[in-house]
Write an enzyme that holds these catalytic residues in place. Structure first.
Site, PDB file in Angstrom:
ATOM      1  CD1 TRP A 300      -2.248 -91.146 -99.334  1.00 38.56           C
ATOM      2  CD2 TRP A 300      -0.333 -90.228-100.052  1.00 38.56           C
ATOM      3  NE1 TRP A 300      -2.125 -89.517 -99.041  1.00 38.56           N
ATOM      4  CE2 TRP A 300      -0.864 -89.070 -99.244  1.00 38.56           C
ATOM      5  CE3 TRP A 300       0.954 -89.763-100.389  1.00 38.56           C
ATOM      6  CZ2 TRP A 300      -0.465 -87.868 -99.274  1.00 38.56           C
ATOM      7  CZ3 TRP A 300       1.485 -88.626-100.533  1.00 38.56           C
ATOM      8  CH2 TRP A 300       0.812 -87.492 -99.672  1.00 38.56           C
ATOM      9  CG  ASN A 302      -3.744 -88.349 -96.171  1.00 40.98           C
ATOM     10  OD1 ASN A 302      -4.097 -89.134 -96.934  1.00 40.98           O
ATOM     11  ND2 ASN A 302      -4.342 -87.205 -96.046  1.00 40.98           N
ATOM     12  CG  ASP A 303      -5.068 -86.017 -92.529  1.00 39.79           C
ATOM     13  OD1 ASP A 303      -4.179 -85.654 -93.006  1.00 39.79           O
ATOM     14  OD2 ASP A 303      -6.363 -85.484 -92.597  1.00 39.79           O
ATOM     15  CD  GLN A 319      -8.121 -89.742 -94.532  1.00 41.24           C
ATOM     16  OE1 GLN A 319      -8.364 -89.468 -95.623  1.00 41.24           O
ATOM     17  NE2 GLN A 319      -8.782 -90.402 -93.847  1.00 41.24           N
ATOM     18  CB  SER A 360      -9.561 -86.669 -91.505  1.00 43.83           C
ATOM     19  OG  SER A 360      -8.175 -87.170 -92.087  1.00 43.83           O
ATOM     20  NE  ARG A 420     -11.014 -80.952 -95.685  1.00 40.93           N
ATOM     21  CZ  ARG A 420     -11.293 -79.729 -96.403  1.00 40.93           C
ATOM     22  NH1 ARG A 420     -12.605 -79.536 -96.841  1.00 40.93           N
ATOM     23  NH2 ARG A 420     -10.466 -78.726 -96.623  1.00 40.93           N
ATOM     24  CG  ASP A 421     -10.827 -83.066 -91.647  1.00 42.32           C
ATOM     25  OD1 ASP A 421     -11.059 -83.890 -92.405  1.00 42.32           O
ATOM     26  OD2 ASP A 421     -10.366 -82.201 -92.080  1.00 42.32           O
ATOM     27  CD  GLU A 476      -7.353 -79.542 -94.883  1.00 40.00           C
ATOM     28  OE1 GLU A 476      -7.999 -79.604 -95.820  1.00 40.00           O
ATOM     29  OE2 GLU A 476      -6.269 -79.782 -94.310  1.00 40.00           O
ATOM     30  CD1 TRP A 558       7.432 -84.895 -90.559  1.00 31.80           C
ATOM     31  CD2 TRP A 558       8.501 -86.636 -89.793  1.00 31.80           C
ATOM     32  NE1 TRP A 558       8.852 -84.508 -90.192  1.00 31.80           N
ATOM     33  CE2 TRP A 558       9.519 -85.578 -89.815  1.00 31.80           C
ATOM     34  CE3 TRP A 558       9.028 -87.895 -89.247  1.00 31.80           C
ATOM     35  CZ2 TRP A 558      10.811 -85.800 -89.261  1.00 31.80           C
ATOM     36  CZ3 TRP A 558      10.248 -88.145 -88.893  1.00 31.80           C
ATOM     37  CH2 TRP A 558      11.396 -87.035 -89.156  1.00 31.80           C
TER      38      TRP A 558
HETATM   39  C1  FRU Z   1      -5.957 -83.148 -94.455  1.00 30.94           C
HETATM   40  C2  FRU Z   1      -7.111 -83.586 -95.405  1.00 30.94           C
HETATM   41  C3  FRU Z   1      -8.347 -83.667 -94.422  1.00 30.94           C
HETATM   42  C4  FRU Z   1      -9.102 -84.483 -95.399  1.00 30.94           C
HETATM   43  C5  FRU Z   1      -8.043 -85.639 -95.617  1.00 30.94           C
HETATM   44  C6  FRU Z   1      -8.408 -86.380 -97.115  1.00 30.94           C
HETATM   45  O1  FRU Z   1      -4.804 -83.626 -94.861  1.00 30.94           O
HETATM   46  O2  FRU Z   1      -7.335 -82.769 -96.596  1.00 30.94           O
HETATM   47  O3  FRU Z   1      -8.955 -82.265 -94.274  1.00 30.94           O
HETATM   48  O4  FRU Z   1     -10.243 -85.134 -94.504  1.00 30.94           O
HETATM   49  O5  FRU Z   1      -6.974 -84.868 -95.724  1.00 30.94           O
HETATM   50  O6  FRU Z   1      -7.665 -87.281 -97.111  1.00 30.94           O
END
Ligand code: FRU
Length: 735
Positions: A300, A302-303, A319, A360, A420-421, A476, A558
């Site tokens: 998987w 993500n960000d 991520q 993130s 976060r982030d 976020e 995406w």
């Molecule tokens: C956004 C999010 C961030 C977090 C991360 C965790 O997609 O929720 O806020 O840091 O993904 O994977």
């Protein structure tokens, strides 16, 4: 069916034998550090409520009978039941003996109901209680750590209760510095385990959708847990393999333990260490592998995180859950590129630890070495991330390959439950670092601005609640950057953006952001019926730090879905952002970075022509799987233009000035009567830029591999095409 004995068959391989016979002896010269016999905790610092005001005398409240402790008192975090949380922190001490022994009971939640040995702000040893299952017993058992190699260091001990569910408490007694070996805690007392000699990669068998298991990797030598993974562990035939970089321990014996294993599981015995990852024969040739968008080799994604240019390369972290097709505690995956288009995935750069997944964050080149983390003239590349959604931390590297978590972490302590982030930038006018942080405050989304001279010490500068600009503010993954309006360096504006691409334009003085617009929508292409709202298929975008050409380049997650594949989700193309004036005020515009043109293979350029409702399909002779279409046209009257791209209809209604893609509508105004479209089609979706990039519509959609046709037609009135170019694109994977 395999017999239940298969688990027993691996029991002889148990790495940590919990030898009770060695327990309970206090040797000569032992130093009792804490026996919890006093009326209060003395010099220990008490946080939270769970430990009460002083040592407990056995059980607390309706707790089951507590036994196995010494004397009358013990540390017991059952004040307020399982729901309460708290921490006891000892005064510092110097390590002088070979071992630290203690008695421990209660919850077995690693990192949450535990005792930790802390050195330089870092957990050097940990142990959790014995229970994770309903039932069990409140008996304290002897345990301890080998601290021989830490002799001379100053340490403290913390007893932690950060768990609220079943077995959400911990009991500890009799902490003793000793040279007599206690039963050593390796946190896998009862876990099925096996030993394996590390090569470069540790391969674990995965089945998408399998029940997630926790796997701990520790070193046989000192029992230190080096990696904690969550894995969709294949009990039977693996569907795919996830691979962990174990090169730091090459040649050493590692212990692999699983929290639970069904009796007929072959998951643990299949784990194998090899020089190259297992099962990558058809890498990037998989049916749904995006061909010019980045996706993780396995697992998987993500960000995008830590986007920066360092040592001659673009770095993209992301991520990453290398052992799961769906979201799990994240690693930071890592890929590098010379041109923002062709990426090489390296091993994961940051791994989850006792503080949780690596959420993130961002990356900056500390060219002045303000952090002091540089080395012999090499400026450090500093990554800033959120640990498990709680605290902000940094890690650094001087080679862009190996990243070391900072010993003084966290650099920003927990502010609220949702913080976060961190996106960090260097603010040139005030010569300081600025961190924009998403903070959920009183159930509302806020952005906190913090400043720092050195990336280690942070001060809160301001809090943006956004009341004046649309209430519940940006959600976020914030980003903050400056852009010249219409390219005019004298008109610099600051943009503050969020995960769903909503943004605000304003000014920023190094401490406070002053909004000059409302909250504006970024990506378009909302659900049918809704023209204003976005579908968030492009999420958590981030812009590059230290971009060598001075551009503001953005990549977003995406949300393409690739069922049946050993990977899931992808990154967008890299887009250059510009800020343009419109009748409604300044607005962001997206365009693919110029390097994307290097993917162009066969080109089909049509001479300018007039498309009438009677014209036969001018694209009939062109087809392809990976495509870019560039079009500029002037519709007459109420004309409607329909492109069909590999079977997906894109309809531009000149009267409404709306583009409808696969049933989703987006406003796409004409500019001086002209529409400018850029369309990219990959295997897993279509990205469209309309109105010169002001309308950005990313549509995740798995295209039919057999449908490679293109068509173009007009309805109601004619359309004058000034430019129409179709490019067949090459794969970035060299296929
Ligand atoms: C956004 C999010 C961030 C977090 C991360 C965790 O997609 O929720 O806020 O840091 O993904 O994977």
């Amino acid at each position: 069916m395999r017999s239940p004995l298969s688990v027993l068959a691996i029991l002889p391989l148990l790495c940590a034998v919990f030898d009770l016979s060695a327990a309970d002896v206090r040797g000569e010269g032992d130093e009792v550090f804490a026996d919890f016999e006093g009326a209060d905790f003395g010099a220990w610092k008490v946080e939270g409520t769970a430990f009460g005001a002083g040592p407990a005398q056995g059980k607390v409240g309706d707790q089951w009978a507590v036994e196995g402790f010494h004397g009358h008192g013990l540390a017991n975090s059952f004040h307020g039941g399982d729901a309460a949380e708290g921490k006891l922190v000892s005064p510092p001490f110097a390590i002088r003996r070979h071992f630290i022994s203690f008695l421990i009971g209660g919850g077995g939640w690693e990192g949450r109901t535990c005792i930790n040995l802390v050195i330089d702000g870092k957990i050097a040893r940990t142990a959790a209680g014995p229970n994770t299952e309903p039932g069990g017993s409140e008996k304290l058992v002897p345990s301890g750590w080998d601290v021989g190699e830490l002799a001379g260091k100053t340490a403290s001990i913390e007893i932690v209760d950060a768990a609220t569910g079943g077995w959400g408490h911990i009991t500890v007694d009799d902490i003793v510095f000793t040279d007599a070996k206690p039963p050593l805690a390796t946190r896998m007392l009862s876990y099925p385990s096996r030993e394996i000699v590390a090569d470069r990669w540790l391969n674990l068998p995965v089945k998408t959708g399998a029940r997630k298991r926790t796997v701990l990797i520790s070193r046989k030598g000192d029992g230190q847990i080096e990696r904690r993974l969550e894995i969709e562990l294949a009990d039977g035939e693996p569907e795919w393999w996830g691979s962990l970089d174990v090169s730091p321990w090459r040649g050493e014996t590692l212990c692999v333990s699983v929290d639970k294993l069904s009796s007929d599981s072959r998951g643990l015995e299949r784990v194998a260490s090899t020089a190259t990852p297992i099962g990558r024969e058809n890498l990037h040739g998989e049916a749904l592998r995006p061909q010019f968008h980045f996706s993780a080799q396995r697992g998987w994604l993500n960000d995008p995180n830590g986007l920066a240019f360092y040592n001659g390369e673009y770095h993209m972290f992301f991520q990453h859950c290398p052992f799961s097709w769906s979201h799990a505690p994240n690693f930071w995956g890592h890929a590098t590129s010379k041109d923002l288009v062709h990426w090489q995935e390296l091993g994961d750069a940051l791994a989850p630890d006792e503080f949780g997944g690596i959420w993130s964050g961002s990356g900056v080149v500390d060219s002045k070495n303000t952090s002091g983390l540089g080395e012999s003239g090499k400026p450090p590349f500093v990554l800033v991330y959120t640990a498990g959604g709680q605290t902000q931390r940094i890690a650094s590297s001087t080679d862009g390959r190996t990243f070391t978590k900072f010993a003084g972490n966290p650099v920003v302590k927990n502010i609220t439950e949702g913080n976060r982030d961190p996106k960090v930038i260097w603010h040139e006018p005030t010569q300081q670092w600025v961190m924009v942080l998403y903070v959920e405050l009183d159930h509302r989304h806020t952005v906190h601005f913090l400043t720092s001279p050195n990336l280690r010490d942070w001060t809160l500068a301001s809090v943006l609640k956004g009341d004046a600009i649309g209430g519940n503010f940006l959600f976020e993954c914030p980003d903050l950057f400056a852009l010249p309006l219409d390219g005019d360096a004298k008109q610099m504006k600051w943009i503050l953006s969020a995960a769903n691409t909503e943004y605000v334009v304003g000014s920023f003085d190094g401490k406070t952001f002053a909004a000059e617009t409302e909250k504006l929508p970024g990506q378009r292409g909302g659900k049918p019926q809704s023209r204003e709202w976005s579908d968030w298929s492009y999420y958590a975008p981030q812009t590059f730090s230290d971009e060598p050409k001075g551009r503001r380049v953005q990549i977003g997650w995406w949300q393409t879905v690739t069922r049946g594949m050993p990977f899931n989700q992808s990154m967008s193309l890299p887009f250059e952002l510009r800020l343009v004036s419109t009748g409604e005020g300044p607005r962001l515009a997206w365009k693919p970075v110029e390097e994307v043109a290097s993917l162009r293979g066969e080109a089909h350029a049509l001479q300018p022509f007039k498309l009438t409702p009677e014209t036969a399909n001018p694209l009939a002779a062109i087809s392809g799987e990976l495509l870019e279409i560039e079009a500029e046209f002037e519709p007459e009257g109420e004309a409607e233009v329909t492109f069909s791209v590999r079977g997906v209809p894109l309809i531009y209604d000149a009267k409404q000035q709306v583009l409808t893609v696969n049933g989703r509508h987006a406003p796409a105004p004409l500019e001086k009567g002209r529409q400018t479209l850029t369309i990219f089609a990959d295997r897993t979706g279509i990205e469209i830029l309309a109105s010169g990039g002001r309308t950005f519509i990313p549509v995740p959609l798995n295209l039919d591999p057999k449908e490679t046709s293109l068509s173009l037609a007009a309805r109601r009135a004619s359309v004058q095409f000034r430019r129409l170019e179709v490019y067949e694109l090459r794969s970035i994977w060299g296929r």
